[in-house]
Design an enzyme around this catalytic site. Sequence first.
Site, PDB file in Angstrom:
ATOM      1  N   HIS A 238      -9.050  -5.150  -4.173  1.00  0.00           N
ATOM      2  CA  HIS A 238      -8.442  -5.139  -4.487  1.00  0.00           C
ATOM      3  C   HIS A 238      -8.429  -6.475  -5.231  1.00  0.00           C
ATOM      4  CE1 HIS A 238      -7.438  -2.134  -0.929  1.00  0.00           C
ATOM      5  NE2 HIS A 238      -6.878  -1.685  -2.126  1.00  0.00           N
TER       6      HIS A 238
ATOM      7  N   HIS B 196     -10.372  -4.648  -0.042  1.00  0.00           N
ATOM      8  CA  HIS B 196     -11.968  -4.800  -0.187  1.00  0.00           C
ATOM      9  C   HIS B 196     -11.944  -4.985  -2.005  1.00  0.00           C
ATOM     10  CE1 HIS B 196     -10.745  -1.464  -2.884  1.00  0.00           C
ATOM     11  NE2 HIS B 196     -10.083  -0.332  -1.925  1.00  0.00           N
TER      12      HIS B 196
ATOM     13  N   HIS C 288      -9.578  11.534  -6.001  1.00  0.00           N
ATOM     14  CA  HIS C 288     -10.149  10.877  -4.462  1.00  0.00           C
ATOM     15  C   HIS C 288     -10.611  11.920  -3.920  1.00  0.00           C
ATOM     16  CE1 HIS C 288      -6.697   8.199  -4.452  1.00  0.00           C
ATOM     17  NE2 HIS C 288      -7.556   7.965  -3.547  1.00  0.00           N
TER      18      HIS C 288
ATOM     19  N   CYS D  72      -7.547  16.558  -6.086  1.00  0.00           N
ATOM     20  CA  CYS D  72      -7.293  15.391  -6.996  1.00  0.00           C
ATOM     21  C   CYS D  72      -8.401  14.428  -7.075  1.00  0.00           C
ATOM     22  CB  CYS D  72      -6.764  14.071  -5.739  1.00  0.00           C
ATOM     23  SG  CYS D  72      -6.323  13.056  -6.345  1.00  0.00           S
TER      24      CYS D  72
ATOM     25  N   LYS E  82     -16.074   4.564  -7.566  1.00  0.00           N
ATOM     26  CA  LYS E  82     -14.736   3.942  -7.215  1.00  0.00           C
ATOM     27  C   LYS E  82     -14.190   2.758  -5.932  1.00  0.00           C
ATOM     28  CE  LYS E  82     -10.081   3.167  -6.728  1.00  0.00           C
ATOM     29  NZ  LYS E  82      -8.954   4.011  -6.370  1.00  0.00           N
TER      30      LYS E  82
ATOM     31  N   CYS F  59      -3.419   9.774  -3.449  1.00  0.00           N
ATOM     32  CA  CYS F  59      -2.277   8.215  -4.019  1.00  0.00           C
ATOM     33  C   CYS F  59      -0.917   8.761  -4.234  1.00  0.00           C
ATOM     34  CB  CYS F  59      -2.163   9.664  -5.815  1.00  0.00           C
ATOM     35  SG  CYS F  59      -4.012   9.875  -6.162  1.00  0.00           S
TER      36      CYS F  59
ATOM     37  N   CYS G 167      -0.826  14.952  -3.745  1.00  0.00           N
ATOM     38  CA  CYS G 167      -2.002  14.159  -3.237  1.00  0.00           C
ATOM     39  C   CYS G 167      -1.497  13.160  -1.950  1.00  0.00           C
ATOM     40  CB  CYS G 167      -2.417  13.792  -3.998  1.00  0.00           C
ATOM     41  SG  CYS G 167      -4.336  12.180  -3.271  1.00  0.00           S
TER      42      CYS G 167
ATOM     43  N   LYS H 291     -10.735   3.147  -0.402  1.00  0.00           N
ATOM     44  CA  LYS H 291     -10.754   2.986   1.603  1.00  0.00           C
ATOM     45  C   LYS H 291     -11.209   4.468   1.769  1.00  0.00           C
ATOM     46  CE  LYS H 291      -6.584   1.510   1.801  1.00  0.00           C
ATOM     47  NZ  LYS H 291      -5.706   0.144   0.524  1.00  0.00           N
TER      48      LYS H 291
END
Length: 497
Positions: free
Chosen positions: A19, A16, A139, A136, A292, A126, A123, A295
Amino acid sequence: MNYITTPIYYASGDPHLGHAYSTLLADARRRYGKICGAPSRLLTGTDEHGQKIAGVAERESIPVQDFVNRRSDVFLKLWDDLEIDCEFVRTTNQNHVAFVQICWQRLIEKGDLYAGEYTGEYCVECEQFLNGIEVCPIHNIPLDTVSEKGYFFRLSKYQDALLEHLTQHPEFITPKSRYEEALAFVTGQPLQDLCVSRGSTSWGIKVPDDPDQVVYVWLDALLSYVSVLNPTWQEGTWDVQSTSVFAEAEHFIGKDILTFHAVYWPAILLALDLPLPTALRVNGWLTVEGQKIAKSNPATIVNPLRLAEQYSLDGLRYYLLSCTVGGQDINFSEQQLASAVNNVLANSVGNLIGRCAGLLSRNWPDGVHKPVEEPEFALAVLAKRDQAFAGIDDLFNSGDVSRACRVCFEFAGTLNTFFQNNAPWHKQGKEQAASLWWFHGFLQDLTILLSVFTPQLSQRGRRVLNLEEPALIENRFDPGEERRRLADKTGPLVTKV
Ligand code: MSP
């Protein structure tokens, strides 16, 4: 040699914009090395083991190796489409697997690994052991509680050495706020030994001599920065010489993986008697409406290729490279991207190069010759040019790609103002020729810098300005030179969106 790396991305889904952002920052750094004339390598790749990936492949009913093959191809293709010249490492590659196993054996021989049991939180997103919390922080998902056998790395043994390294090298991590964060981590608590194998997943590199365990995905992934430097790792070999360029490494990473790179990774390298990298360049997150891009949060997903197609690759690069300040998060805005293309790339820079080249090709088809006089404006621009080159060099050396990009475009803005004020289109004959000779020279410099941030615009600019030598800093405009300055027929250099 410049050895630049990006994180190797999890092959658990499609790439995405987050990245792409990380990789484009590192690519700009590689391109800067290139215009300095230094050999420069950029490493990226895919992180293909671990519980998370095994889980996604299982949910999609695809054999996990096939699954990562497909994902990895998508990443590779994206970097190709974004014109990123890189080396690509995959953690399922046999050479990498061999290297990880060699390192494991060395750590065992050194007494830095011991068998134990991990009980605590984990997690999966992660792929991180996170003891003492239930949710987490990245996330925002409840953590799994696990209790499993595993091998531990004696991180505690390296606490003093890590502290010494950080204190002696405050330039090791940029921006400074991230350096302070890492320093606080190392000084603030006794470091706990790190669990570096897993018994509850089988999708990973087998631990030598213990078939029930696989190497923890982070140890596996970090070692890819070194494994790729020697394509022929074999059991029983430790060809450290072949990896010597690693000492020049600059790791571009996101802030979410700072501890892995600033604490665990240097400790592992110390244990393996390998050199430490030169620098960690830490970027903030790209967010969508404050969240953030990830995905695990499909509403935030933005496809970088769609943006590159719609707004041009240069537009995407310029927007992403210029907009962050001090490694902070930035909220992605498609509107700002569009306006950057129209206002900065088309109206300002493209138009400037196009107008100068247009005047030259229409009025001076045989080119213009060095004028006798050095007008005042030329001396003023030369000083600005030298400032821009020096400033950009300092900023790359201190890892601030975004500010370096802004300095380049500020220089373009300055040139534009001088061009407007000088108004060569109102001048006649020799006077016009003289102005154009100077501006052509300054634009030569601009295109050298643009090749780092907006390479297509740089290339088109150099073509219409008839600049044939490679875009290298050593080929920058020398006002003492006699060369005839020429332009080609021009069209628009940037298409508006
Ligand atoms: N596989 C590990 C890294 C191992 S490196 C030895 C990993 N992979 S990841 O796919 O989750 O991607 C990590 C990196 O991608 C981040 O550190 C960051 O550089 C980049 N980004 C992912 N999402 C991002 C944003 N939303 N914004 C900015 N960068 C982003 O962690």
